[in-house]
Structures are given as structure tokens and as C-alpha cells.
Write an enzyme that holds these catalytic residues in place. Sequence first.
Site, short mmCIF file in Angstrom:
data_model
loop_
_atom_site.label_atom_id
_atom_site.label_comp_id
_atom_site.label_asym_id
_atom_site.label_seq_id
_atom_site.Cartn_x
_atom_site.Cartn_y
_atom_site.Cartn_z
N GLY A 100 0.74 -1.22 -0.02
CA GLY A 100 0.26 0.11 -0.20
C GLY A 100 0.84 1.18 -0.03
O GLY A 100 0.51 2.21 -0.48
N GLU A 103 1.58 1.84 -3.66
CA GLU A 103 0.33 2.21 -4.10
C GLU A 103 -0.13 3.60 -3.92
O GLU A 103 -0.43 4.30 -5.14
CB GLU A 103 -0.66 1.24 -3.62
CG GLU A 103 -0.70 -0.19 -4.30
CD GLU A 103 -1.69 -1.18 -3.82
OE1 GLU A 103 -1.61 -1.51 -2.52
OE2 GLU A 103 -2.33 -1.56 -4.61
N GLU A 123 2.37 -8.03 -1.59
CA GLU A 123 1.07 -8.41 -1.18
C GLU A 123 1.04 -10.03 -1.32
O GLU A 123 0.38 -10.54 -0.65
CB GLU A 123 0.03 -7.44 -1.80
CG GLU A 123 -0.30 -6.39 -1.04
CD GLU A 123 0.47 -5.36 -1.99
OE1 GLU A 123 1.65 -5.62 -2.72
OE2 GLU A 123 0.06 -4.17 -2.19
C1 LIG Z 1 -14.90 -9.13 2.74
C2 LIG Z 1 -14.05 -8.79 1.65
C3 LIG Z 1 -13.20 -7.51 1.55
C4 LIG Z 1 -12.13 -7.29 0.77
C5 LIG Z 1 -11.46 -6.07 0.58
C6 LIG Z 1 -10.90 -5.72 1.75
C7 LIG Z 1 -9.71 -4.50 1.15
C8 LIG Z 1 -8.74 -4.05 2.30
C9 LIG Z 1 -7.51 -3.96 1.98
C10 LIG Z 1 -6.96 -3.00 1.22
C11 LIG Z 1 -6.18 -3.00 0.28
C12 LIG Z 1 -4.78 -3.58 0.68
C13 LIG Z 1 -3.65 -3.39 -0.55
C14 LIG Z 1 -2.53 -3.31 0.22
C15 LIG Z 1 -2.00 -4.30 1.22
C16 LIG Z 1 -0.68 -4.12 1.67
O1 LIG Z 1 0.01 -3.09 1.59
S1 LIG Z 1 -0.04 -5.68 2.49
C17 LIG Z 1 1.42 -5.06 3.38
C18 LIG Z 1 2.39 -5.02 2.17
N1 LIG Z 1 3.59 -4.74 3.05
C19 LIG Z 1 4.38 -5.74 3.25
O2 LIG Z 1 4.41 -6.61 3.14
C20 LIG Z 1 5.90 -5.04 4.22
C21 LIG Z 1 6.00 -6.02 5.21
N2 LIG Z 1 7.22 -5.32 6.10
C22 LIG Z 1 8.19 -5.58 5.73
O3 LIG Z 1 8.71 -6.12 4.60
C23 LIG Z 1 9.49 -5.08 6.75
O4 LIG Z 1 8.62 -4.86 7.86
C24 LIG Z 1 10.16 -3.76 6.12
C25 LIG Z 1 9.13 -2.59 6.09
C26 LIG Z 1 10.98 -3.89 5.03
C27 LIG Z 1 10.90 -3.25 7.33
O5 LIG Z 1 11.80 -4.38 7.55
P1 LIG Z 1 12.64 -4.17 9.10
O6 LIG Z 1 13.35 -2.89 9.22
O7 LIG Z 1 13.79 -5.67 9.07
O8 LIG Z 1 11.64 -4.31 10.27
P2 LIG Z 1 10.72 -5.59 10.45
O9 LIG Z 1 11.25 -6.24 11.73
O10 LIG Z 1 10.34 -6.33 9.49
O11 LIG Z 1 9.40 -4.79 11.11
C28 LIG Z 1 9.60 -3.98 12.30
C29 LIG Z 1 8.12 -4.05 12.65
O12 LIG Z 1 7.10 -3.39 12.20
C30 LIG Z 1 6.15 -4.48 11.58
N3 LIG Z 1 5.71 -4.30 10.47
C31 LIG Z 1 6.24 -4.35 9.26
N4 LIG Z 1 5.37 -3.92 8.29
C32 LIG Z 1 4.20 -4.00 8.71
C33 LIG Z 1 2.94 -3.77 8.14
N5 LIG Z 1 2.63 -3.51 6.99
N6 LIG Z 1 1.94 -3.88 8.94
C34 LIG Z 1 1.89 -3.98 10.02
N7 LIG Z 1 2.96 -4.28 11.13
C35 LIG Z 1 4.14 -4.30 10.10
C36 LIG Z 1 6.69 -6.13 12.08
O13 LIG Z 1 5.83 -6.90 12.28
C37 LIG Z 1 7.71 -5.46 12.96
O14 LIG Z 1 6.96 -5.60 14.20
P3 LIG Z 1 7.63 -6.23 15.74
O15 LIG Z 1 7.84 -7.65 15.32
O16 LIG Z 1 6.44 -5.98 16.57
O17 LIG Z 1 8.74 -5.49 15.98
#
Ligand SMILES: CCCCCCCCCCCCC/C=C/C(=O)SCCNC(=O)CCNC(=O)[C@H](O)C(C)(C)COP(=O)(O)OP(=O)(O)OC[C@H]1O[C@@H](n2cnc3c(N)ncnc32)[C@H](O)[C@@H]1OP(=O)(O)O
Length: 715
Positions: A100, A103, A123
Site C-alpha cells: 500500500g 500504491e 502483497e
Molecule cells: C470481505 C472482503 C473484503 C475485501 C476487500 C478488503 C480490502 C482491504 C485491503 C485494502 C487493500 C490493501 C492493499 C495493500 C496491501 C498491503 O499493503 S499489505 C502489506 C504489504 N507490505 C509488506 O508486506 C511489507 C511488510 N514489511 C516488511 O517487509 C518489513 O517490515 C520492512 C518494511 C521492509 C521493514 O523491515 P525491518 O526494518 O527489518 O523491520 P521488521 O522487523 O520487518 O518490522 C518492524 C516491525 O514492523 C512491523 N511491520 C512491518 N510491516 C508492517 C505492516 N505492513 N503492517 C503492520 N506491521 C508491520 C513488523 O511486524 C515488526 O513488528 P515487531 O515484530 O512487533 O517489531
Amino acid sequence: MAALTLVSGSVGLITLQNPPVNALSSAVRQGIVDTVQRAVSDPQVKSVVICGQNGVFCGGADIKEFGKTMLGPPLVPMIHTIEAADKPVVAAIEGSALGGGLELALGCHYRITHSKARLGLPEVTLGLLPAAGGSQRLPRLIGVPAALDLITTGRHVTAAEALKLGIVDQVTDQSTVEAAVKFALSVEVQSLTSRRISTLPCPCPADVDALFEGVMQRVRQRGRGAIAPVACVQAVQAAATLPYAQGMEREQELMATLFTSGQARALQYCFFSQRAVSRWSLPSGARWDSTKPNPVTKVAVIGLGTMGRGITVALVQAGLSVVAVETHEQQMMAAQRAVSGMLERLAQRQGVPLALDRVRFSTELEAVADVQIVIEAVFEDMALKKQLFKQLSSLCPAETLLFSNTSSLDIDHLAAQTDHPQQVVGMHFFAPAHIMKLLEVVYGPRSAPQAVATAMELGKRMGKVSVAVGNCRGFVGNRMLMHYLEEALFLLEEGSSPESIDQALKEFGFPMGVFQMSDLSGLDVGWKVRKAQGLVEPGQMSRVRQGRRYSPLGDLLCEQGRFGQKTGQGWYLYDPAGSRTPRPDPWLQRFLEQYRARQGLVSRRIDSEEVLERCLYALINEGFHILHEGIAAGPEDIDMIYVFGYGWPRHRGGPMFYASQVGLARVLQRLEHYHQLHPDVPHLQPSSLLRQLVSSGSPPIQRWKEAIRKPHSAL
Ligand SMILES: CCCCCCCCCCCCC/C=C/C(=O)SCCNC(=O)CCNC(=O)[C@H](O)C(C)(C)COP(=O)(O)OP(=O)(O)OC[C@H]1O[C@@H](n2cnc3c(N)ncnc32)[C@H](O)[C@@H]1OP(=O)(O)O
């Protein structure tokens, strides 16, 4: 959760504020909606820059919100409002712009990126698709083939690649926000007509149908039953063939099928579990956040067989100095050539300088005297390892940590050979050790928390998913695997074939079935272990050993020299020997028929449901025993071991998550059923923890820990 400030006289700077990664929680979305509206309606503001706090643009939608009722403004109209604004909006991307987050940036009119930033639409790795317009905007911006690649793999790209692909407009080494503000000032009077990506046509290659067909075939093959990659292809296909508004409808429709799917839940569980396992704790109460690891710069590896070589390469790649010891001169020379070759190939592939000078090869054990950690990787033989640990104890200073890469031997027995048993920990790597992501860090009853912390930290530096587990035979992974293998052999005795069992497991999502995997690892490995356990009776066919059902089939194959791929024959035929392609072996079919006849076994038809239930539930049942005994701290630990070390399909979340999805009551009932049919198979007797969980109403997996008694480690 988003702040608006006026900078350089006319630029509205919107800062997302949701540490650590500025995920788009409902509060952040509300903040963006409010600040964009204020900026757009403020006559002083002529352009807008959106950035993230603390050097991260945005890690995407807030994954923690997915299982709950979605509150706050939805993403799609929020991004549309930004794109429709009549003032230029510039995304200032530092750190990450993922999902997102990217996006949101694609809804902006321009994107300025720091050279160290990474961008992507991951995603698909969470069982979803980029459903905030990403599947429709990205192909319009960079073309169908490149968009398909990024969206179906979820891979992150560097700023340089993003610039080359046309995702971003400028890359900077300086302050991204300053560059974006400067850029915004320079485009304040320019027309935005060509900058609204949703209004652009989608550039398609001439052979677009063939392209989609090929990609669909590839994702189905690679996905092993995962549904999100397929939906991603369909969404991009909509971008290529439909007007934007209809494409968006298709995107939302496809997302609706994924959003509540079991696969999405499993993949999101894996995302959080992978992070959770690094927060280890020991039965003593010592924890990851209260124990400091030792500083480590120099490590020794002893024993340069396949494992030792892989470990050496992984350590060098992690930037450590390595003393690689092999006491046999010829093997040392062979290892030196192999390690150098692996490092050269990796350096070439990754475009980094060769780091051969970081390894020193030696045939002298004394060469390890000045390292902080010794990793023992000699042949899996208790007597040999014991002798080595005794030698190391007298050679090394008291503060040296002594780690063993044993895959099943008792860590405490090894510790007992040394003067400082608290310095001894198991470090169970998986082959090939420089590639496989899993590391089991095995603490014995006397291991010091600092030794465990140092092993976990070393694993992290090597890019591994490290899981701390207690000491028992086979630790977590191999202990559970034993029953999976045994059930497969029992199914063969009862009438099944290696091909049909492997087929059922592959359809479940494993990269290969149990027999193909055994052939690859070498049947002689398990044979040696069974011999050491006193289970092997050469030439004997008896099916009861040590008071329980036993299948001698594996032993009988080994007695014929059939060790798997390396000998050209095992459960399958490999022609020529060493080839990786298994072929059904008519000899084996005859052998099984004769075996059943001699044992008085009547062959029956066995369907894939029984194959899966018996192999997987036996493995899961052992997982419950392991949890009950406190060998693993929680179900996430077991699941990550299986996903990263044993090919368990990630979209099924790991064995314990799978059990929770099937329903604990169902797993219990089927185990009871099979145990009734096979009372001589103790591993089919349901674990008391499983019974306890079912009788307390089968709580969700996140609450199992409450039912598990205080952990302890025991052999
Ligand atoms: C009934 C039907 C309904 C249908 C329709 C519903 C529609 C609703 C949806 C709307 C559309 C959605 C479209 C978009 C979707 C998305 O965006 S999904 C998320 C995509 N993003 C990711 O996959 C990225 C995930 N994160 C990472 O890859 C890494 O965290 C990072 C950003 C590269 C950072 O890495 P690093 O520095 O190594 O730190 P981490 O240890 O990985 O993370 C730190 C803490 O942050 C938490 N975290 C990371 N990303 C997220 C996130 N996106 N959401 C929530 N939390 C996140 C991670 O868990 C760590 O937390 P702790 O472990 O507690 O420290």
C-alpha cells in the site's frame, strides 16, 4: 498520524507518523485524508510532498488490521483523491515503499527516491494482491511484463532498478525530502494531465496473450497450490484488457476472494511468526531483550564436509573471519577448492568483491585457539564429537563458545566433556548451509543465556531464521520428521507406492514427497541413526522392534546398496547415478509385493486423504508433545522450523497452524481412529496437550501457550 507543515513558502509537507514502518493504519489513513484535503484547499499551498517519519516512507497497509473489521477511510478512494488533486503531489521515498505504501506513491504525480530505498508490491507473499489500485497502475506505468514480474513474485527492487523500470522519476543520495521539495517547486505550474497514471493506456507487447498464458503456467507450477499468484496474474490481465474503472472492479473482486482466505491468514501468520521467533526465552526466564550477545569477529569451523563447507561460506558472507579446519590433508585441499569456488560464484552473482582473504584453512586443531566461537561440523558420531569437545576444552580459552552442528545428538553429553558446559550450544544448520534459511539453536540444561543469545545473533548475521529449541533426540524438526517417515513406510507395507504417497504430498504443497526427499538426502543417513539406536537387525524382516511396530523396508534397501540418488537407486531409479530425476522402479514394485507376501500382508487401496492424514497428523501429534514438554516455546517456533527447513508450504502456515485450520477436534478424532486401527504405533496416540486443547474448546493458536505448562528442557 500524519502532519502537515508548510515549507519553502508554498509546499505542503505531509509526514506519515506511525513508527516503525508508517503502516497505513486507520488513523494514518484518516490523517492522510485530512491533511491532503487541507493542503488542496489552502491557497498558499501550490504543491504537496508526502514523506514518512524516521527514514521510512511506508511499509504498506497495516497487516494487523486485516483479521478485524476495517475501520477508517478506505485506501482506494484516498489514493484517487490524491491523484485527482489539481496541485502536484510528490512522494519522497526513503527506506521502504512497499505494498500500500508504493500504491500510495503511484497515486502521487511524481516519485523521488533515496538511492538506498527499496520498493515493491509484496502483497502476494501475504496471500493478497495490490488492491489499492497497484495492480492497475503499475502495468500502465512500466508495462505488462515488468509489472507481472514484480506483482507475482512480490520482490523488492532497488532505487536504481526502480528508476530503470520507470517507477520513480529521480534518485538522490542527499536528503530525499529536500530533493522532493525542490522538485515540487519546479513543477508547480506544470500540467498534471500525463501524470495521473490511471488515465494512461496500458502498454502491452504484441504477444500479450501468450505472455499471460506462460506466466500463469509458471506461477501455478511455482506456487504449489497458492491462490494469490494466480489472482495477481488475473488482476494484471484486467489492467491490460479493460478500461481503468472496470479493471479496478476486477481488482476488488479478486481481492475479496483472497482477503478472507485461509491461505492469506496462513501467510500473514508466517509474517508475524518469522519475527516472533527471534524473541526467544529460556525455561530459566532469560530472554532475548535482557541478554547481551558476545561480540564476534572470528569463528572457527571444524570438519569441512558438505555442512562445514556451507557453514564456512555463510560465515564469510556475513562478513566474519573464519578459520576452517580439516585434519585430513587431502580433504582439506578438496574443501579449500570447493569453498573458494562457492565464494567466487556467489561474488560474481551478487556483484560484490571476492572475500577469500577472510578464510584461513588449516589442518591443525590448534589454529582455533584465538577465535570467539568454534562450530564443530565433524561426522555425526557421538564418540568422535565427545573426543573433539574434550580437546577443544583444553585448547580454547574459557570464554570461547563451543557450538555443535549436530542434527540430533545430545548437546548436554557434549557439554559434559568440557570444563565450561555453559559455553556449549547446538547450532543445527540445514543443507546446503549457505542457502537454507533455517537454524535450530539448541540449548542444553546448562547452556548460558549469553551463549544462546550469541548463537541467535550469529544466525541473524548469517541471514538465517533462527529458532531456539530445547535439547531432545532430533530436536524439533527431525524428531517430528521421524514419525512422518515411519508412517510413509507403514503405508507402503499396507499397499501404497512411493509414487502415490509422494504425489499426495506434492499436491498438498511440498516441493517433493517423502521418498524423493529420502533419496536426495541418502538412505544410509537414517540407516546409521537406526543402527545406533539398536533398531537394525541385518537380514531380519520382523515388524516389531523395541516393543513397537517397525518397518525394516528402509534397512532392506540399504542392505542392497540402494542409498538413493547418489547410487542411482533408492525408492526410485536415477539414470545415470546422481541424476535428479526420479523414475518409478519396477524392481521396487516386485520387491514390495514379495515383502508383503512374506509378511502375510494383504495389499489394499489407499487414497490420498489417508496418506495426508497419517503422515501429517503423526508429525503434528509429535509437535504437540514437543510443545507440552517445553522443547519449543510456542507453535510459531515449530511452524517456522517446518516452513524454512522442511519445505512445508508457506501458504499452509506450518504444521501447527494447519492443525488449527483443519480443526483440533478433527485432528484428534482422526488420530484416535488411526490409533485404534494401529494400536502398536505409539506415535498415533493423541498427545495429552491436544486433548486438553480440544476439551477447552479449541482456542485459537495465539492462545495455545496459555494451556502449555511451564517449559523445561529434557532428553
Ligand atoms: C470481505 C472482503 C473484503 C475485501 C476487500 C478488503 C480490502 C482491504 C485491503 C485494502 C487493500 C490493501 C492493499 C495493500 C496491501 C498491503 O499493503 S499489505 C502489506 C504489504 N507490505 C509488506 O508486506 C511489507 C511488510 N514489511 C516488511 O517487509 C518489513 O517490515 C520492512 C518494511 C521492509 C521493514 O523491515 P525491518 O526494518 O527489518 O523491520 P521488521 O522487523 O520487518 O518490522 C518492524 C516491525 O514492523 C512491523 N511491520 C512491518 N510491516 C508492517 C505492516 N505492513 N503492517 C503492520 N506491521 C508491520 C513488523 O511486524 C515488526 O513488528 P515487531 O515484530 O512487533 O517489531
